[in-house]
Design a protein around this motif. Sequence first.
Motif, PDB file in Angstrom:
ATOM      1  N   VAL A 132       8.181 143.858  12.001  1.00 17.90           N
ATOM      2  CA  VAL A 132       7.507 145.136  12.261  1.00 17.90           C
ATOM      3  C   VAL A 132       8.521 146.266  12.384  1.00 17.90           C
ATOM      4  O   VAL A 132       8.510 147.211  11.593  1.00 17.90           O
ATOM      5  CB  VAL A 132       6.664 145.040  13.565  1.00 17.90           C
ATOM      6  CG1 VAL A 132       6.079 146.396  13.929  1.00 17.90           C
ATOM      7  CG2 VAL A 132       5.566 143.997  13.416  1.00 17.90           C
ATOM      8  N   SER A 133       9.411 146.166  13.370  1.00 19.64           N
ATOM      9  CA  SER A 133      10.346 147.263  13.640  1.00 19.64           C
ATOM     10  C   SER A 133      11.448 146.826  14.583  1.00 19.64           C
ATOM     11  O   SER A 133      11.338 145.808  15.275  1.00 19.64           O
ATOM     12  CB  SER A 133       9.598 148.441  14.281  1.00 19.64           C
ATOM     13  OG  SER A 133       9.131 148.067  15.568  1.00 19.64           O
ATOM     14  N   THR A 134      12.504 147.627  14.584  1.00 19.03           N
ATOM     15  CA  THR A 134      13.508 147.522  15.637  1.00 19.03           C
ATOM     16  C   THR A 134      13.707 148.940  16.158  1.00 19.03           C
ATOM     17  O   THR A 134      13.506 149.906  15.410  1.00 19.03           O
ATOM     18  CB  THR A 134      14.819 146.912  15.116  1.00 19.03           C
ATOM     19  OG1 THR A 134      15.729 146.742  16.215  1.00 19.03           O
ATOM     20  CG2 THR A 134      15.504 147.778  14.067  1.00 19.03           C
ATOM     21  N   GLY A 135      14.074 149.073  17.407  1.00 19.36           N
ATOM     22  CA  GLY A 135      14.214 150.421  17.941  1.00 19.36           C
ATOM     23  C   GLY A 135      15.202 150.464  19.081  1.00 19.36           C
ATOM     24  O   GLY A 135      15.469 149.441  19.733  1.00 19.36           O
ATOM     25  N   ILE A 136      15.748 151.649  19.314  1.00 13.20           N
ATOM     26  CA  ILE A 136      16.696 151.846  20.411  1.00 13.20           C
ATOM     27  C   ILE A 136      16.245 153.062  21.224  1.00 13.20           C
ATOM     28  O   ILE A 136      15.903 154.102  20.659  1.00 13.20           O
ATOM     29  CB  ILE A 136      18.145 152.002  19.876  1.00 13.20           C
ATOM     30  CG1 ILE A 136      19.135 152.287  21.024  1.00 13.20           C
ATOM     31  CG2 ILE A 136      18.286 153.069  18.791  1.00 13.20           C
ATOM     32  CD1 ILE A 136      20.594 152.069  20.636  1.00 13.20           C
ATOM     33  N   GLY A 137      16.185 152.875  22.552  1.00 13.86           N
ATOM     34  CA  GLY A 137      15.793 153.983  23.421  1.00 13.86           C
ATOM     35  C   GLY A 137      14.430 153.750  24.055  1.00 13.86           C
ATOM     36  O   GLY A 137      14.103 152.628  24.459  1.00 13.86           O
ATOM     37  N   PHE A 138      13.651 154.814  24.088  1.00 16.02           N
ATOM     38  CA  PHE A 138      12.376 154.813  24.810  1.00 16.02           C
ATOM     39  C   PHE A 138      11.442 153.662  24.390  1.00 16.02           C
ATOM     40  O   PHE A 138      10.909 152.942  25.242  1.00 16.02           O
ATOM     41  CB  PHE A 138      11.702 156.171  24.574  1.00 16.02           C
ATOM     42  CG  PHE A 138      10.293 156.270  25.033  1.00 16.02           C
ATOM     43  CD1 PHE A 138       9.981 156.183  26.380  1.00 16.02           C
ATOM     44  CD2 PHE A 138       9.265 156.461  24.117  1.00 16.02           C
ATOM     45  CE1 PHE A 138       8.672 156.279  26.820  1.00 16.02           C
ATOM     46  CE2 PHE A 138       7.946 156.556  24.543  1.00 16.02           C
ATOM     47  CZ  PHE A 138       7.655 156.469  25.894  1.00 16.02           C
ATOM     48  N   ASP A 139      11.256 153.463  23.071  1.00 14.95           N
ATOM     49  CA  ASP A 139      10.302 152.426  22.636  1.00 14.95           C
ATOM     50  C   ASP A 139      10.759 151.045  23.091  1.00 14.95           C
ATOM     51  O   ASP A 139       9.967 150.216  23.532  1.00 14.95           O
ATOM     52  CB  ASP A 139      10.055 152.468  21.113  1.00 14.95           C
ATOM     53  CG  ASP A 139      11.274 152.126  20.285  1.00 14.95           C
ATOM     54  OD1 ASP A 139      12.399 152.366  20.750  1.00 14.95           O
ATOM     55  OD2 ASP A 139      11.101 151.613  19.154  1.00 14.95           O
ATOM     56  N   ALA A 140      12.086 150.791  23.036  1.00 13.04           N
ATOM     57  CA  ALA A 140      12.612 149.500  23.458  1.00 13.04           C
ATOM     58  C   ALA A 140      12.535 149.347  24.974  1.00 13.04           C
ATOM     59  O   ALA A 140      12.244 148.259  25.482  1.00 13.04           O
ATOM     60  CB  ALA A 140      14.055 149.343  22.992  1.00 13.04           C
ATOM     61  N   ALA A 141      12.758 150.460  25.692  1.00  8.62           N
ATOM     62  CA  ALA A 141      12.666 150.405  27.156  1.00  8.62           C
ATOM     63  C   ALA A 141      11.238 150.013  27.561  1.00  8.62           C
ATOM     64  O   ALA A 141      11.033 149.251  28.509  1.00  8.62           O
ATOM     65  CB  ALA A 141      13.035 151.761  27.756  1.00  8.62           C
ATOM     66  N   VAL A 142      10.264 150.511  26.801  1.00  8.32           N
ATOM     67  CA  VAL A 142       8.865 150.157  27.067  1.00  8.32           C
ATOM     68  C   VAL A 142       8.665 148.649  26.823  1.00  8.32           C
ATOM     69  O   VAL A 142       8.078 147.949  27.648  1.00  8.32           O
ATOM     70  CB  VAL A 142       7.905 150.990  26.180  1.00  8.32           C
ATOM     71  CG1 VAL A 142       6.465 150.512  26.331  1.00  8.32           C
ATOM     72  CG2 VAL A 142       8.012 152.473  26.538  1.00  8.32           C
ATOM     73  N   CYS A 143       9.190 148.147  25.692  1.00  9.54           N
ATOM     74  CA  CYS A 143       9.058 146.710  25.379  1.00  9.54           C
ATOM     75  C   CYS A 143       9.698 145.857  26.458  1.00  9.54           C
ATOM     76  O   CYS A 143       9.145 144.843  26.878  1.00  9.54           O
ATOM     77  CB  CYS A 143       9.723 146.376  24.048  1.00  9.54           C
ATOM     78  SG  CYS A 143       8.987 147.202  22.660  1.00  9.54           S
ATOM     79  N   HIS A 144      10.899 146.267  26.909  1.00  9.79           N
ATOM     80  CA  HIS A 144      11.600 145.500  27.952  1.00  9.79           C
ATOM     81  C   HIS A 144      10.729 145.422  29.201  1.00  9.79           C
ATOM     82  O   HIS A 144      10.575 144.370  29.796  1.00  9.79           O
ATOM     83  CB  HIS A 144      12.931 146.176  28.307  1.00  9.79           C
ATOM     84  CG  HIS A 144      14.013 145.946  27.289  1.00  9.79           C
ATOM     85  ND1 HIS A 144      15.326 145.724  27.644  1.00  9.79           N
ATOM     86  CD2 HIS A 144      13.987 145.895  25.944  1.00  9.79           C
ATOM     87  CE1 HIS A 144      16.050 145.552  26.538  1.00  9.79           C
ATOM     88  NE2 HIS A 144      15.258 145.666  25.496  1.00  9.79           N
ATOM     89  N   GLN A 145      10.138 146.560  29.573  1.00 12.22           N
ATOM     90  CA  GLN A 145       9.355 146.627  30.808  1.00 12.22           C
ATOM     91  C   GLN A 145       8.035 145.850  30.667  1.00 12.22           C
ATOM     92  O   GLN A 145       7.614 145.165  31.600  1.00 12.22           O
ATOM     93  CB  GLN A 145       9.086 148.103  31.154  1.00 12.22           C
ATOM     94  CG  GLN A 145       8.456 148.338  32.497  1.00 12.22           C
ATOM     95  CD  GLN A 145       9.357 147.935  33.661  1.00 12.22           C
ATOM     96  OE1 GLN A 145      10.575 148.064  33.560  1.00 12.22           O
ATOM     97  NE2 GLN A 145       8.761 147.434  34.725  1.00 12.22           N
ATOM     98  N   VAL A 146       7.414 145.937  29.466  1.00 13.91           N
ATOM     99  CA  VAL A 146       6.131 145.245  29.242  1.00 13.91           C
ATOM    100  C   VAL A 146       6.315 143.735  29.433  1.00 13.91           C
ATOM    101  O   VAL A 146       5.428 143.047  29.941  1.00 13.91           O
ATOM    102  CB  VAL A 146       5.582 145.561  27.825  1.00 13.91           C
ATOM    103  CG1 VAL A 146       4.508 144.565  27.414  1.00 13.91           C
ATOM    104  CG2 VAL A 146       5.009 146.973  27.781  1.00 13.91           C
ATOM    105  N   MET A 147       7.502 143.219  29.051  1.00 10.15           N
ATOM    106  CA  MET A 147       7.770 141.777  29.174  1.00 10.15           C
ATOM    107  C   MET A 147       7.705 141.301  30.625  1.00 10.15           C
ATOM    108  O   MET A 147       7.390 140.153  30.886  1.00 10.15           O
ATOM    109  CB  MET A 147       9.195 141.444  28.672  1.00 10.15           C
ATOM    110  CG  MET A 147       9.384 141.530  27.193  1.00 10.15           C
ATOM    111  SD  MET A 147       8.580 140.219  26.298  1.00 10.15           S
ATOM    112  CE  MET A 147       9.705 138.872  26.555  1.00 10.15           C
ATOM    113  N   VAL A 148       8.051 142.187  31.556  1.00  7.26           N
ATOM    114  CA  VAL A 148       8.177 141.730  32.947  1.00  7.26           C
ATOM    115  C   VAL A 148       7.092 142.268  33.880  1.00  7.26           C
ATOM    116  O   VAL A 148       6.998 141.840  35.019  1.00  7.26           O
ATOM    117  CB  VAL A 148       9.574 142.100  33.530  1.00  7.26           C
ATOM    118  CG1 VAL A 148      10.671 141.358  32.798  1.00  7.26           C
ATOM    119  CG2 VAL A 148       9.831 143.598  33.484  1.00  7.26           C
ATOM    120  N   THR A 149       6.255 143.178  33.352  1.00  9.66           N
ATOM    121  CA  THR A 149       5.279 143.785  34.271  1.00  9.66           C
ATOM    122  C   THR A 149       4.081 142.860  34.538  1.00  9.66           C
ATOM    123  O   THR A 149       3.515 142.281  33.607  1.00  9.66           O
ATOM    124  CB  THR A 149       4.777 145.150  33.738  1.00  9.66           C
ATOM    125  OG1 THR A 149       3.837 145.671  34.669  1.00  9.66           O
ATOM    126  CG2 THR A 149       4.103 145.037  32.385  1.00  9.66           C
TER     127      THR A 149
END
Length: 307
Positions: free
Chosen positions: A137-154
């Motif tokens: 799908v995609s790779t990203g650096i910054g805000f979108d990735a920070a969201v992905c990181h947080q979604v994994m643990v929320t």
Amino acid sequence: MYTFIANPNARSGRGILLWKQIEKILLEKEIAYNVLFTKYQHHATRLVHDLTSDGAPHTIVVLGGDGTLNEVIDGIRYLDKVTLGYIPLGSGNDFARGLGLPTDIHSALEQILSPSHYTAMNVGVLDYENKHRRFAVSTGIGFDAAVCHQVMVTPLKAFLNRLKLGKLTYLGVALHKLLTLKPVTMTVTTEAGETKTYHKVYFTAVMNLKYEGGGFNFCPAASGTDDRLDIITASELTRLKVLCLLPTAFKGWHTRFRGITLDTCTEVTITSDRALPVHTDGEPVFLQSDIHVHLEKEKLRIITPCK
Ligand SMILES: Nc1ncnc2c1ncn2[C@@H]1O[C@H](COP(=O)(O)OP(=O)(O)OP(=O)(O)O)[C@@H](O)[C@H]1O
């Protein structure tokens, strides 16, 4: 012979129940299959690497979210030897959305068992710290990735998934990250040798398909079959403007506004003046300040609906 790679834990633990429904249909139809269950993070990559190391053709069906799909694609030894079917069980489902795959599990299975159309899809590769990770799908650096990181643990994700509102997890986390993330300066250099410097950048994403983050149509022209990657950079924007632009991105209307830059490439190097979260298909790749992205030479054959 179909090999199913199933994440029993997908959709907040409902994956195993959904597999039982699929298995019942396979037994009724007397379909030859084998199933391998993922037991932990990155297990799918190892299972698929072992499976495809013989160099023989394989039909692999993924039962899970975009994360499991990413791990499966990352593990394929010979891309041109594999036919891939996908039954989406995730909350984001950007891969299915991007390729127009059915999201209902019964329709998805039916299409896989009686395939009538295939799409030869490009596969992206993220290079970082001498390591490589594929993405669909995609790779990203910054805000979108920070969201992905947080979604994994929320814990919010499991809660909202139970209410069938999993998509809202991304929205809630995105709002929180937007308020806390500090923008950076980034340089983006494509294969043509042209370097662009952007200030006050919230994120840069390199997209193979149109959607990420659970339905944001960040790169409306991305196709997954055009041998190109699409780049979106959000820069020189206030937090309030990003907040206003985000909802418009569901429809792809954000591209009309100043501060959103779109580009295409076959290869790109992105450098940030501060290490930031990076993701591939929503899976965290920790903090990086330099990434390189390119396309695999071989394409992957995906079972898709007739156009
Ligand atoms: N048995 C397991 N137990 C716990 N985690 C697993 C297991 N199998 C796979 N995983 C990990 O779970 C993560 C998320 O899986 P997946 O994407 O399939 O489902 P999801 O989280 O429901 O979907 P989405 O990412 O679209 O929200 C992946 O990082 C994967 O490595």
